[in-house]
Design an enzyme around this catalytic site. Structure first.
Site, PDB file in Angstrom:
ATOM      1  N   THR A  82       9.833   4.458  87.541  1.00  0.00           N
ATOM      2  CA  THR A  82       9.508   4.011  88.903  1.00  0.00           C
ATOM      3  C   THR A  82      10.164   2.690  89.223  1.00  0.00           C
ATOM      4  O   THR A  82      10.564   2.434  90.355  1.00  0.00           O
ATOM      5  CB  THR A  82       7.967   3.888  89.059  1.00  0.00           C
ATOM      6  N   THR A 157       6.525   4.345  83.024  1.00  0.00           N
ATOM      7  CA  THR A 157       5.271   3.881  82.389  1.00  0.00           C
ATOM      8  C   THR A 157       4.553   4.998  81.637  1.00  0.00           C
ATOM      9  O   THR A 157       3.827   4.725  80.707  1.00  0.00           O
ATOM     10  CB  THR A 157       4.307   3.344  83.461  1.00  0.00           C
ATOM     11  N   ASP A 158       4.780   6.261  82.030  1.00  0.00           N
ATOM     12  CA  ASP A 158       3.991   7.340  81.418  1.00  0.00           C
ATOM     13  C   ASP A 158       4.089   7.354  79.900  1.00  0.00           C
ATOM     14  O   ASP A 158       3.087   7.534  79.208  1.00  0.00           O
ATOM     15  CB  ASP A 158       4.459   8.722  81.917  1.00  0.00           C
ATOM     16  N   LYS A 235      -0.972   3.213  77.787  1.00  0.00           N
ATOM     17  CA  LYS A 235      -1.204   3.351  79.224  1.00  0.00           C
ATOM     18  C   LYS A 235      -2.616   3.909  79.399  1.00  0.00           C
ATOM     19  O   LYS A 235      -2.920   4.988  78.912  1.00  0.00           O
ATOM     20  CB  LYS A 235      -0.168   4.281  79.864  1.00  0.00           C
TER      21      LYS A 235
HETATM   22  N1  DAS Z   1       6.720   9.151  86.236  1.00  0.00           N
HETATM   23  C1  DAS Z   1       6.506   7.795  85.804  1.00  0.00           C
HETATM   24  C2  DAS Z   1       7.429   7.512  84.625  1.00  0.00           C
HETATM   25  O1  DAS Z   1       8.629   7.539  84.795  1.00  0.00           O
HETATM   26  C3  DAS Z   1       6.788   6.797  86.866  1.00  0.00           C
HETATM   27  C4  DAS Z   1       6.579   5.403  86.339  1.00  0.00           C
HETATM   28  O2  DAS Z   1       5.434   4.990  86.323  1.00  0.00           O
HETATM   29  O3  DAS Z   1       7.529   4.762  85.920  1.00  0.00           O
HETATM   30  O4  DAS Z   1       6.872   7.248  83.560  1.00  0.00           O
END
Ligand code: DAS
Length: 421
Positions: A82, A157-158, A235
């Site tokens: 993101t 972040t995932d 997370k």
């Molecule tokens: N889909 C999520 C990822 O790429 C978006 C984010 O939070 O960065 O992990």
């Protein structure tokens, strides 16, 4: 109305402001400033104003990073996520978009902090990450470390905490490697991208830390960012900007960066754990075995499923219940797998606390069957570590010794019962 137009409307007495995404089956779809999409019945909505298109597409700044010999050099290894994405107003979805140059060009304040050395490793959302790309990230960071004072890795972040765990084992580094990302894309008013990137570049360029870390918001509001150890972070919330939490220990540091009008007006770093300033040689140890699984046990799991996962892999980390348990009738399948050379490691789906192999008879039998209880290692960290360990040995005794050796703080000496959710 054009997708991307800024719209103010009244619906059932409420005033709503957002960006027009599309009309869909009689609904007006708006993206609100918090990043969520809402659908308003068109025949109930009173359009009050429609302004020009929201800024979309490439970032608004176009400058090239300056080479300033007086500033530290910081590598930027970009992988996607993101932080490097924007909203696609046709679909309303966030799409991976920016290259690392775009990312660097988006925040001119970076030029006050460091001379940046950009490197594009991948450009994917991190749900698409696979261990072979972890190794590419490790190799890219290693190359950047040779010519910089520290490295920032921008990442989705995932699955960021899986990647920080793998690099914690695959890299020994005398300089900081700081992963960061964003919960809101940089073209959103509530974006955390700028603060996270500026904070991470500051930690990478100026802090005495040595190792692999993850830095994101310490709370849901702007201000302090936490710096978490790469093997003890997870997370913990789908959308909050302080989604990452240190588990079973405190963060190693915290950092405060404030930028106003394109200038940095405040920068502070607080070291919380001097353990992570100890010297390490620069070394790339990018062992990798992709034939490893992470399996969460659940009540009623079918024997066939359990057996297939164990027998189809070189190693499996099981997220057991409580102290690390699975249903008793599955224990013979653990023995069958171990006898055929499969490493079976046990973690707990409680996330907090330590596994124990001697409190309940179930665990005693699991250990007798050859399962290895992995102390208080986080399940995702144990999975990344097993990918790394089985990339260097298939000998189960050697694998057991490596898994139970504390390499990068993944095992805490004792699990306190205190916890901060
Ligand atoms: N889909 C999520 C990822 O790429 C978006 C984010 O939070 O960065 O992990």
């Amino acid at each position: 109305m054009e997708p991307g137009s800024k719209v103010t409307l009244r619906w059932r007495g409420k005033i709503l402001r957002g960006v027009f995404v599309k009309e869909d089956k009689g609904f007006i779809v708006l993206k609100l400033s918090n990043g969520y999409n809402v659908g308003i019945p068109k025949d109930e909505a009173e359009i009050l104003s429609v302004e020009g298109r929201e800024h979309i597409g490439k970032p608004r700044f176009h400058y090239r990073p300056v080479q300033n010999p007086d500033l530290p050099k910081v590598g930027i290894a970009a992988t996607g996520g993101t932080i490097a994405a924007r909203v696609d107003y046709v679909t309303g979805a966030v799409t991976a978009e920016f290259t690392v140059e775009d990312l660097v060009n988006t925040f001119p304040e970076l030029n006050e902090l460091a001379t940046l050395v950009p490197r594009q490793v991948s450009n994917i959302f991190s749900e698409n990450m696979v261990p072979s790309i972890w190794r590419e990230i490790a190799r890219g960071v290693y190359e950047l470390l040779k010519e910089s004072d520290g490295v920032v890795v921008t990442h989705g972040t995932d699955t960021m905490h899986y990647s920080t765990a793998y690099l914690s084992f695959a890299l020994s580094t005398p300089k900081p490697v700081v992963f960061t990302g964003a919960q809101r894309s940089s073209d959103r008013p509530s974006s955390d991208a700028a603060l996270n990137l500026l904070s991470s570049v500051y930690v990478a360029g100026y802090s005495p830390l040595k190792g692999v870390f993850l830095s994101m918001h310490e709370s849901s509001s702007d201000g302090w960012n936490a710096v978490h150890l790469g093997t003890r972070v997870r997370k913990m919330h789908t959308s909050r900007r302080d989604t990452f939490r240190s588990i079973g220990r405190d963060p190693v540091a915290r950092v405060y960066i404030e930028a106003r009008g394109g200038r940095i007006v405040r920068k502070e770093f607080q070291l919380l754990d001097p353990e992570w300033t100890r010297e390490h040689p620069l070394e790339l140890r990018d062992h990798l075995n992709e034939n490893v699984a992470l399996l969460k046990y659940f009540p009623g799991m079918k024997k066939e499923l359990f057996e297939r996962v164990l027998l189809e892999h070189d190693g499996v980390v099981i997220e057991g219940t409580g102290f690390g348990h699975v249903r008793e009738e599955l224990i013979p399948l653990i023995k069958e797998a171990v006898d055929s050379g499969v490493f079976v490691g046990i973690t707990s789906q409680t996330i907090y606390g330590r596994t124990h192999s001697h409190v309940y008879s179930t665990a005693v039998k699991m250990e007798e069957a050859g399962a290895v209880f992995l102390e208080d290692m986080l399940p995702e960290t144990a999975f990344a570590k097993l990918v790394w360990v089985l990339g260097q040995t298939k000998d189960l005794e050697r694998a057991r010794d490596l898994m139970l050796t504390n390499v990068a703080g993944e095992i805490t000496e004792r699990s306190g019962i205190e916890w901060k959710l």
